[in-house]
Design a protein around this motif. Sequence first.
Motif, PDB file in Angstrom:
ATOM      1  N   LEU A  42     -27.400 -30.536  14.194  1.00 11.62           N
ATOM      2  CA  LEU A  42     -26.803 -30.482  12.866  1.00 11.62           C
ATOM      3  C   LEU A  42     -27.842 -30.232  11.782  1.00 11.62           C
ATOM      4  O   LEU A  42     -27.620 -29.444  10.851  1.00 11.62           O
ATOM      5  N   GLY A  85     -28.818 -26.580  11.797  1.00  8.96           N
ATOM      6  CA  GLY A  85     -27.725 -25.613  11.854  1.00  8.96           C
ATOM      7  C   GLY A  85     -27.565 -24.746  10.628  1.00  8.96           C
ATOM      8  O   GLY A  85     -26.750 -23.823  10.626  1.00  8.96           O
ATOM      9  N   ALA A 126     -26.424 -25.712   7.617  1.00  9.48           N
ATOM     10  CA  ALA A 126     -25.476 -26.220   6.625  1.00  9.48           C
ATOM     11  C   ALA A 126     -26.205 -27.057   5.574  1.00  9.48           C
ATOM     12  O   ALA A 126     -27.226 -27.695   5.864  1.00  9.48           O
ATOM     13  N   ASP A 164     -21.173 -28.340   2.406  1.00 14.50           N
ATOM     14  CA  ASP A 164     -20.607 -27.333   3.299  1.00 14.50           C
ATOM     15  C   ASP A 164     -19.637 -27.977   4.284  1.00 14.50           C
ATOM     16  O   ASP A 164     -19.743 -29.167   4.604  1.00 14.50           O
ATOM     17  N   VAL A 206     -18.480 -28.737   7.828  1.00 12.93           N
ATOM     18  CA  VAL A 206     -19.035 -28.829   9.179  1.00 12.93           C
ATOM     19  C   VAL A 206     -17.974 -29.467  10.073  1.00 12.93           C
ATOM     20  O   VAL A 206     -17.469 -30.558   9.771  1.00 12.93           O
ATOM     21  N   ALA A 225     -22.758 -36.067  10.561  1.00 14.69           N
ATOM     22  CA  ALA A 225     -22.302 -35.050   9.613  1.00 14.69           C
ATOM     23  C   ALA A 225     -21.913 -35.682   8.285  1.00 14.69           C
ATOM     24  O   ALA A 225     -22.245 -35.168   7.206  1.00 14.69           O
ATOM     25  N   PHE A 269     -22.065 -33.531   4.554  1.00 16.67           N
ATOM     26  CA  PHE A 269     -21.191 -32.397   4.829  1.00 16.67           C
ATOM     27  C   PHE A 269     -19.726 -32.795   4.648  1.00 16.67           C
ATOM     28  O   PHE A 269     -19.365 -33.969   4.813  1.00 16.67           O
ATOM     29  N   THR A 322     -16.837 -33.184   6.402  1.00 16.46           N
ATOM     30  CA  THR A 322     -16.800 -33.385   7.846  1.00 16.46           C
ATOM     31  C   THR A 322     -15.384 -33.260   8.395  1.00 16.46           C
ATOM     32  O   THR A 322     -14.471 -33.962   7.950  1.00 16.46           O
ATOM     33  N   ALA A 357     -15.780 -22.865   8.168  1.00 17.72           N
ATOM     34  CA  ALA A 357     -16.854 -23.771   8.595  1.00 17.72           C
ATOM     35  C   ALA A 357     -18.203 -23.083   8.543  1.00 17.72           C
ATOM     36  O   ALA A 357     -18.356 -21.962   9.040  1.00 17.72           O
ATOM     37  N   ARG A 358     -19.170 -23.747   7.946  1.00 18.42           N
ATOM     38  CA  ARG A 358     -20.551 -23.239   8.012  1.00 18.42           C
ATOM     39  C   ARG A 358     -21.123 -23.527   9.395  1.00 18.42           C
ATOM     40  O   ARG A 358     -21.935 -22.752   9.914  1.00 18.42           O
ATOM     41  N   VAL A 359     -20.701 -24.629   9.980  1.00 14.59           N
ATOM     42  CA  VAL A 359     -21.122 -24.986  11.339  1.00 14.59           C
ATOM     43  C   VAL A 359     -19.935 -25.575  12.087  1.00 14.59           C
ATOM     44  O   VAL A 359     -19.197 -26.396  11.544  1.00 14.59           O
ATOM     45  N   GLY A 387     -21.229 -18.398   9.085  1.00 10.51           N
ATOM     46  CA  GLY A 387     -20.915 -19.552   9.926  1.00 10.51           C
ATOM     47  C   GLY A 387     -21.550 -19.450  11.295  1.00 10.51           C
ATOM     48  O   GLY A 387     -21.781 -18.365  11.829  1.00 10.51           O
TER      49      GLY A 387
END
Length: 346
Positions: free
Chosen positions: A166, A169, A171, A175, A177, A193, A198, A200, A239-241, A263
Amino acid sequence: MTEQAAVKKTMKVIQVSSAGGPLELVERDIPEPTQGHVLIRVQACGICHSDALTVDGEWPGLQYPRVPGHEIAGVIERVGPDVEGWHSGNRVGVGWHGGHCGRCENCRHGDFVLCADLRVPGISYDGGYAEYMVAPVEALVRVPDDLADVDAAPLLCAGLTTFNSLRNGGARPGDVVAVFGVGGLGHLAVQFARKMGFVTVAIDRGPRTEPLAKQLGAHHYIDASKQDVAQVLLGLGGARVILATVPSGKAMSATIGGLGINGKMILVGWSQEPVEVPIPQFVMRRNSILGWPSGTAAQSQETLAFSLLSGVKPMIEEFPLSRAAEAYERVMGGRVTFRAVLRPGT
């Protein structure tokens, strides 16, 4: 030498004598630490799905009998020759990264966890399903005084893998996630997260997981059995991740459409199924897929420090060493919430 070690000459271990064989409780002599190694009195050892590599003989060149276990928390009992900076009584941990050669190209570039001759506790040498074990100093992790052994042990594999992936990643706080799979890895990933700032999103199958996911810190929950995961994620902005902890390439493929611009899907769940990539989407949204393989001893130490600072804790069930076979079967059958931890001293 401590009074305990002066009296105690043998130890109980759980070993596998051959590929596919049972986990056996046996008595062995307590080993002596060799040059650059320490003897650890094991206080806790997590059971990981990757322990099946030892039990089932799936790791090339594995030698038997072998003691599994690579989520180890304990105390240094004795140090071997030429050991500096570590002393009897130090609280330590050992995770998947159990040593490296220092000579291969990956090591020369600092990628110790990708060492061409990576040593893994419970695979390359006897691991933590035991009262004592020997480990090289480069594998040692300092365990904070305020962190319990039973909490530290799972963080050295499941925690490290999710925390490391994470934070690498791409983010940023704010963002979106998503954590796909609220299990042994995912229940920690959701916590990390949220603590990292994030937005989440927890993804799993069925409504029963939602209250737990929210309790762990998820802002949103997606029931993959009833909702279109990709569309819900896009409705949140994309989602960014997406951290995929599930052991299913097919299930991972079904969520890829939820990636936003730039992403990234990070794979930490182990699956033999391929992940199908929608090429036009990946081109037009600059999407990517990344795998993440655990981390080094130093990164394990950072994981423990962040977990203690932020209050991230694994949900565990404890078992005495004598019930290791039962605990292992429960883990492999998905009947543990969420991590099983052996307590050799009980």
